[in-house]
Motif scaffolding. Structure first.
Motif, short mmCIF file in Angstrom:
data_model
loop_
_atom_site.label_atom_id
_atom_site.label_comp_id
_atom_site.label_asym_id
_atom_site.label_seq_id
_atom_site.Cartn_x
_atom_site.Cartn_y
_atom_site.Cartn_z
N THR A 100 -12.87 -5.69 -3.81
CA THR A 100 -11.93 -6.43 -2.95
C THR A 100 -12.43 -6.46 -1.51
O THR A 100 -12.20 -7.43 -0.79
CB THR A 100 -10.51 -5.82 -3.03
OG1 THR A 100 -9.68 -6.47 -2.07
CG2 THR A 100 -10.49 -4.32 -2.73
N ASP A 101 -13.14 -5.41 -1.09
CA ASP A 101 -13.61 -5.35 0.30
C ASP A 101 -14.75 -6.32 0.59
O ASP A 101 -15.21 -6.40 1.73
CB ASP A 101 -14.06 -3.91 0.64
CG ASP A 101 -12.88 -2.97 0.83
OD1 ASP A 101 -11.73 -3.45 0.83
OD2 ASP A 101 -13.11 -1.75 0.97
N PHE A 154 -5.20 -6.18 -3.87
CA PHE A 154 -4.19 -6.21 -2.81
C PHE A 154 -3.50 -7.57 -2.77
O PHE A 154 -4.19 -8.60 -2.80
CB PHE A 154 -4.83 -5.97 -1.44
CG PHE A 154 -5.34 -4.57 -1.26
CD1 PHE A 154 -4.47 -3.50 -1.17
CD2 PHE A 154 -6.70 -4.32 -1.20
CE1 PHE A 154 -4.94 -2.20 -1.01
CE2 PHE A 154 -7.19 -3.03 -1.05
CZ PHE A 154 -6.30 -1.97 -0.96
N ARG A 211 0.79 -1.22 0.00
CA ARG A 211 0.00 0.00 0.00
C ARG A 211 0.84 1.29 0.00
O ARG A 211 0.78 2.10 0.93
CB ARG A 211 -0.98 -0.01 1.19
CG ARG A 211 -1.77 -1.28 1.24
CD ARG A 211 -2.86 -1.26 2.26
NE ARG A 211 -4.07 -0.71 1.74
CZ ARG A 211 -5.21 -0.60 2.41
NH1 ARG A 211 -5.27 -0.98 3.65
NH2 ARG A 211 -6.27 -0.09 1.86
N GLY A 216 -7.79 6.26 -3.34
CA GLY A 216 -7.26 7.33 -2.49
C GLY A 216 -6.54 8.40 -3.30
O GLY A 216 -6.68 9.60 -3.04
N PHE A 249 -2.63 3.52 -12.36
CA PHE A 249 -3.64 2.58 -11.85
C PHE A 249 -4.73 3.43 -11.21
O PHE A 249 -4.44 4.46 -10.62
CB PHE A 249 -3.00 1.62 -10.82
CG PHE A 249 -4.01 0.75 -10.11
CD1 PHE A 249 -4.48 -0.41 -10.71
CD2 PHE A 249 -4.50 1.11 -8.86
CE1 PHE A 249 -5.42 -1.20 -10.06
CE2 PHE A 249 -5.44 0.32 -8.21
CZ PHE A 249 -5.90 -0.85 -8.82
#
Ligand code: UD1
Length: 422
Positions: A307-308, A331, A123, A167, A163
């Motif tokens: 993904t979450d 991730f 990250r 954020g 990408f």
């Protein structure tokens, strides 16, 4: 440390209210730094991550008050005293990095510690840095802190992200609202939380178009003013609770849910044999007969499968008929829930970013450990479907992202309680 005790208890029926989105709120709160006038958020979720962001903004000199039992957050950044986001707060939560763009835009300087957050991969912040540099910022990494400055102010530019980082898109869009001239951000992220941020910024006087598409155009303005904004529904909390009747059987209505927030997820649920329908108040999810079918999942940026929701979907697939392949593309290292689910009798093989899950007829309760926010709730879902008792420890991860989880699941008939630790 507290833990959660879940006892498998058959089908779930009733209603679950869905809160405002954690991830939207965490980007809307730093938007207060862009203006001298007050920003008020309604429909805010009551979560420890929100408290962390409150502490961070207060450390910068912002006034932040939680009203109406925390559902309203009133903020003013009239008299900020610092432009430094300290490691002690930032390490607790990666979203702290969202103060960088606003501070830089309003004050021409910011010092922000590199973040911490869930241990689900490296990250880094290179995409944030590249975008802000394209707007004329000079950024250096010193002693774990990003030192950013833009002495002559930020200037609009055309920038394409390598990408579509959520954020980085948020930081760059916020910074560009106060830059001189026009910014065109290409390959921008399209998540609903970004659309929500832009809607709020627009109420504050920002000139932005293209949100929800991969090109966002921002016309810089001299200053932003105050606003009141309602936080969008939490699509991840929504998806998580949609999985409760899917895994246990029964019929549950998710109040405030909208199909457009979870369309790719709904496609997979339906393919698995779960029925989803729109109601006046939200979404209704039902599974009446037999086991769900195995489906394959690939996580992708919105509008792809989030993904979450991967960990929670894996819990469902552990009980499915057949074998499913879950590929994690956002991730690295986001399968830490797999060994815990295996303790409950699941059959999972992980190779790199791919997990192959062969469904079993019955999961068995076991003591398990939450390893990150979404992993923790996947273990609760598995516990609801398992025979016997499951104790999920390290639930502080859960408190970061799910408000009143025990109350919400009890409300639909689950047997779940929080055990107070030392
Ligand atoms: C946000 C969400 C998080 C969600 C994620 C992906 C918030 C507060 N968090 O996190 O819940 O899981 O989107 O939907 O909204 N990356 C880089 N360089 C960067 C930035 C990111 O390489 O500068 C990589 C990350 O390591 C990761 C991927 O890009 O592998 C996605 O990250 P990003 O979209 O930035 O996620 P977050 O905004 O951190």
């Amino acid at each position: 440390m507290d833990s959660i005790l879940v006892t498998g208890n058959g089908p779930l029926n009733g209603q679950i209210p869905i809160a405002g989105a954690k991830n939207a709120c965490l980007t809307l709160m730093p938007a207060t730094l862009l203006s001298e006038e007050p920003l008020t958020l309604t429909n805010a979720p009551r979560l420890s991550d929100i408290k962390t962001m409150t502490a961070l903004l207060q450390s910068l000199g912002a006034e932040v008050s939680a009203l109406q039992d925390g559902q309203v957050i009133a903020m003013s950044s009239h008299d900020l005293t610092s432009q430094t986001a300290d490691y002690d707060i930032v390490r607790k939560m990666r979203a702290s990095n969202l103060v960088l763009g606003p501070l830089l835009a309003r004050f021409g300087q910011a010092v922000v510690s590199l973040p911490g957050g869930c241990a689900i991969g490296a990250r880094p912040m290179d995409l944030h840095v590249e975008g802000l540099e394209a707007l004329g910022a000079e950024i250096e990494l010193k002693d774990g802190y990003l030192h950013a400055k833009a002495p002559g102010g930020l200037k609009g530019a055309v920038h394409e992200m390598r990408f579509a980082s959520v954020g980085a898109t948020e930081n760059i869009v916020m910074a560009a609202t106060l830059a001189k001239g026009t910014t065109v951000l290409k390959n921008a992220a399209r998540e609903p939380e970004i659309v929500d941020l832009v809607e709020c910024l627009r109420k504050m006087g920002a000139q932005i178009s293209g949100e929800g598409t991969s090109t966002i155009e921002i016309q810089g303005v001299d200053c932003l003013h105050g606003a009141t904004h309602q936080v969008v529904t939490d699509r991840i909390e929504l998806g998580t609770y949609m999985l409760a009747p899917a895994i246990c059987g029964g019929e549950v209505e998710l109040l405030g849910g909208r199909m457009s927030l979870v369309s790719s997820f709904v496609e997979k649920l339906e393919a698995a044999g779960v029925s989803v329908s729109e109601t006046e108040k939200g979404l209704k999810v039902a599974r009446k007969n037999g086991r769900v079918r195995a489906v394959d999942v690939v996580t992708e940026p919105f509008p792809g499968f989030p993904t979450d929701l991967q960990a929670q979907m894996m819990a469902l697939m552990c009980t499915a008929e057949g074998t499913s392949v879950l590929e994690e593309r956002i991730f690295e290292n986001r399968f830490m829930h797999a060994p815990e689910l295996t303790r409950m009798g699941a059959q999972i093989e992980v190779h790199g970013g791919t997990a192959t899950v062969t469904g079993v007829e019955q999961l068995k309760g076991a003591p398990v450990m939450a390893t990150d926010l979404r992993a923790s709730v996947s273990l609760i879902l598995a516990g609801l479907a398992a025979e016997g008792e499951t104790t999920v420890s390290r639930v502080y991860h859960l408190d970061r992202g799910y408000e009143h989880v025990v109350r919400k699941l009890e409300g639909v008939g689950a047997k779940i309680e929080r055990i107070k630790g030392e």
